[in-house]
Design a protein around this motif. Structure first.
Motif, PDB file in Angstrom:
ATOM      1  N   ARG A  86       0.822  -1.230  -0.104  1.00  0.00           N
ATOM      2  CA  ARG A  86       0.116   0.076  -0.056  1.00  0.00           C
ATOM      3  C   ARG A  86       1.118   1.141   0.004  1.00  0.00           C
ATOM      4  NH1 ARG A  86      -2.061  -3.506   3.834  1.00  0.00           N
ATOM      5  NH2 ARG A  86      -4.036  -4.388   3.105  1.00  0.00           N
ATOM      6  N   MET A  87       0.902   1.918  -1.290  1.00  0.00           N
ATOM      7  CA  MET A  87       1.858   2.955  -1.347  1.00  0.00           C
ATOM      8  C   MET A  87       1.006   4.186  -1.309  1.00  0.00           C
ATOM      9  SD  MET A  87       4.651   1.410  -1.269  1.00  0.00           S
ATOM     10  CE  MET A  87       5.917   2.532  -1.998  1.00  0.00           C
ATOM     11  N   PRO A  88       1.576   5.392  -1.199  1.00  0.00           N
ATOM     12  CA  PRO A  88       0.841   6.868  -1.197  1.00  0.00           C
ATOM     13  C   PRO A  88      -0.131   6.942  -2.493  1.00  0.00           C
ATOM     14  CG  PRO A  88       2.837   7.209  -0.614  1.00  0.00           C
ATOM     15  CD  PRO A  88       3.199   5.677  -0.905  1.00  0.00           C
ATOM     16  N   GLY A 121      -0.594   4.262  -4.952  1.00  0.00           N
ATOM     17  CA  GLY A 121      -1.322   2.987  -5.716  1.00  0.00           C
ATOM     18  C   GLY A 121      -1.111   1.924  -4.631  1.00  0.00           C
ATOM     19  N   ILE A 122      -1.685   0.762  -5.077  1.00  0.00           N
ATOM     20  CA  ILE A 122      -1.751  -0.633  -4.295  1.00  0.00           C
ATOM     21  C   ILE A 122      -1.067  -1.367  -5.540  1.00  0.00           C
ATOM     22  CG2 ILE A 122      -3.080  -2.305  -3.160  1.00  0.00           C
ATOM     23  CD1 ILE A 122      -4.987   0.177  -2.430  1.00  0.00           C
ATOM     24  N   TYR A 123      -0.267  -2.361  -4.990  1.00  0.00           N
ATOM     25  CA  TYR A 123       0.181  -3.223  -5.806  1.00  0.00           C
ATOM     26  C   TYR A 123      -0.205  -4.793  -4.949  1.00  0.00           C
ATOM     27  CZ  TYR A 123       2.940   0.347  -7.602  1.00  0.00           C
ATOM     28  OH  TYR A 123       3.316   1.642  -8.032  1.00  0.00           O
ATOM     29  N   VAL A 124      -1.058  -5.399  -5.853  1.00  0.00           N
ATOM     30  CA  VAL A 124      -1.500  -6.904  -5.189  1.00  0.00           C
ATOM     31  C   VAL A 124      -0.377  -7.877  -6.018  1.00  0.00           C
ATOM     32  CG1 VAL A 124      -3.247  -8.756  -5.175  1.00  0.00           C
ATOM     33  CG2 VAL A 124      -3.499  -6.390  -5.158  1.00  0.00           C
ATOM     34  N   ILE A 125       0.515  -8.484  -5.252  1.00  0.00           N
ATOM     35  CA  ILE A 125       1.645  -9.416  -5.766  1.00  0.00           C
ATOM     36  C   ILE A 125       1.312 -10.821  -5.712  1.00  0.00           C
ATOM     37  CG2 ILE A 125       4.031  -9.672  -5.771  1.00  0.00           C
ATOM     38  CD1 ILE A 125       4.242  -6.982  -4.687  1.00  0.00           C
ATOM     39  N   GLU A 126       1.380 -11.736  -6.738  1.00  0.00           N
ATOM     40  CA  GLU A 126       1.305 -13.302  -6.343  1.00  0.00           C
ATOM     41  C   GLU A 126       2.452 -13.946  -6.714  1.00  0.00           C
ATOM     42  OE1 GLU A 126      -0.306 -16.675  -5.426  1.00  0.00           O
ATOM     43  OE2 GLU A 126      -1.594 -14.667  -5.150  1.00  0.00           O
ATOM     44  N   ILE A 127       3.135 -14.692  -6.059  1.00  0.00           N
ATOM     45  CA  ILE A 127       4.456 -15.410  -6.349  1.00  0.00           C
ATOM     46  C   ILE A 127       4.065 -17.136  -6.602  1.00  0.00           C
ATOM     47  CG2 ILE A 127       6.557 -16.255  -5.398  1.00  0.00           C
ATOM     48  CD1 ILE A 127       6.285 -13.561  -3.486  1.00  0.00           C
ATOM     49  N   LYS A 128       4.786 -17.213  -7.834  1.00  0.00           N
ATOM     50  CA  LYS A 128       4.490 -18.756  -8.297  1.00  0.00           C
ATOM     51  C   LYS A 128       6.133 -19.340  -8.303  1.00  0.00           C
ATOM     52  CE  LYS A 128       0.322 -18.913  -8.292  1.00  0.00           C
ATOM     53  NZ  LYS A 128      -0.245 -19.689  -7.390  1.00  0.00           N
ATOM     54  N   CYS A 129       6.021 -20.722  -8.316  1.00  0.00           N
ATOM     55  CA  CYS A 129       7.177 -21.219  -8.675  1.00  0.00           C
ATOM     56  C   CYS A 129       7.113 -22.278  -9.585  1.00  0.00           C
ATOM     57  CB  CYS A 129       7.659 -21.838  -7.251  1.00  0.00           C
ATOM     58  SG  CYS A 129       9.492 -22.762  -7.418  1.00  0.00           S
ATOM     59  N   LYS A 175     -11.167  -5.841  -2.644  1.00  0.00           N
ATOM     60  CA  LYS A 175     -11.342  -5.290  -1.423  1.00  0.00           C
ATOM     61  C   LYS A 175     -10.876  -3.618  -1.568  1.00  0.00           C
ATOM     62  CE  LYS A 175      -8.043  -7.528   1.234  1.00  0.00           C
ATOM     63  NZ  LYS A 175      -8.028  -8.422   2.402  1.00  0.00           N
ATOM     64  N   TYR A 176      -9.742  -3.451  -2.626  1.00  0.00           N
ATOM     65  CA  TYR A 176      -8.861  -2.207  -2.729  1.00  0.00           C
ATOM     66  C   TYR A 176      -9.666  -1.369  -3.985  1.00  0.00           C
ATOM     67  CZ  TYR A 176      -5.670  -5.172  -0.223  1.00  0.00           C
ATOM     68  OH  TYR A 176      -5.280  -5.929   0.833  1.00  0.00           O
ATOM     69  N   ARG A 177     -10.325  -1.868  -4.351  1.00  0.00           N
ATOM     70  CA  ARG A 177     -11.216  -1.284  -5.730  1.00  0.00           C
ATOM     71  C   ARG A 177     -11.680   0.172  -5.437  1.00  0.00           C
ATOM     72  NH1 ARG A 177     -14.186  -6.070  -7.824  1.00  0.00           N
ATOM     73  NH2 ARG A 177     -12.691  -7.064  -9.300  1.00  0.00           N
ATOM     74  N   LEU A 178     -12.299   0.345  -4.232  1.00  0.00           N
ATOM     75  CA  LEU A 178     -12.935   1.828  -3.767  1.00  0.00           C
ATOM     76  C   LEU A 178     -11.884   2.555  -3.086  1.00  0.00           C
ATOM     77  CD1 LEU A 178     -16.368   0.467  -2.570  1.00  0.00           C
ATOM     78  CD2 LEU A 178     -15.924   1.352  -4.996  1.00  0.00           C
ATOM     79  N   ASP A 179     -10.652   2.241  -3.009  1.00  0.00           N
ATOM     80  CA  ASP A 179      -9.772   2.857  -2.149  1.00  0.00           C
ATOM     81  C   ASP A 179      -9.365   4.173  -2.936  1.00  0.00           C
ATOM     82  OD1 ASP A 179      -6.521   3.519  -1.799  1.00  0.00           O
ATOM     83  OD2 ASP A 179      -7.449   2.676  -0.105  1.00  0.00           O
ATOM     84  N   GLY A 180      -9.530   4.443  -3.972  1.00  0.00           N
ATOM     85  CA  GLY A 180      -9.161   5.713  -4.800  1.00  0.00           C
ATOM     86  C   GLY A 180      -7.832   5.770  -5.367  1.00  0.00           C
ATOM     87  N   ARG A 181      -7.056   4.783  -5.033  1.00  0.00           N
ATOM     88  CA  ARG A 181      -5.748   4.508  -5.532  1.00  0.00           C
ATOM     89  C   ARG A 181      -5.652   3.635  -6.541  1.00  0.00           C
ATOM     90  NH1 ARG A 181      -2.405   3.425   0.056  1.00  0.00           N
ATOM     91  NH2 ARG A 181      -4.441   2.843   0.789  1.00  0.00           N
TER      92      ARG A 181
END
Length: 71
Positions: free
Chosen positions: A9-11, A13-21, A40-46
């Motif tokens: 959660r940055m000022p 923007g929001i980064y949703v990160i998925e890690i795969k192997c 759940k972050y869609r309405l955040d505004g960022r």
């Protein structure tokens, strides 16, 4: 509702990160969408950015990555 591996959660923007192997990065992006990890972050505004990182077990490093920016 799903849970991603990392959420930054940055000022501005929001980064949703998925890690795969040993799987393509597109699999991680699809999982973020399928499990609605960013819902759940869609309405955040960022701005929202979905990021998938793929680690290779042989290389022991990131071998592929991809991202999709959304609003």
């Amino acid at each position: 509702m799903g849970r991603s591996d990392i959420v930054l959660r940055m000022p501005k923007g929001i980064y949703v990160i998925e890690i795969k192997c040993d799987k393509p990065a597109k699999v991680g992006l699809k999982q973020i969408d399928d499990k609605d990890d960013y819902g759940k972050y869609r309405l955040d505004g960022r701005s929202l950015t979905k990021v998938a990182l793929c680690f290779g077990s042989q290389d022991r490093n990131i071998v592929e990555w991809d991202f999709v920016g959304t609003k």
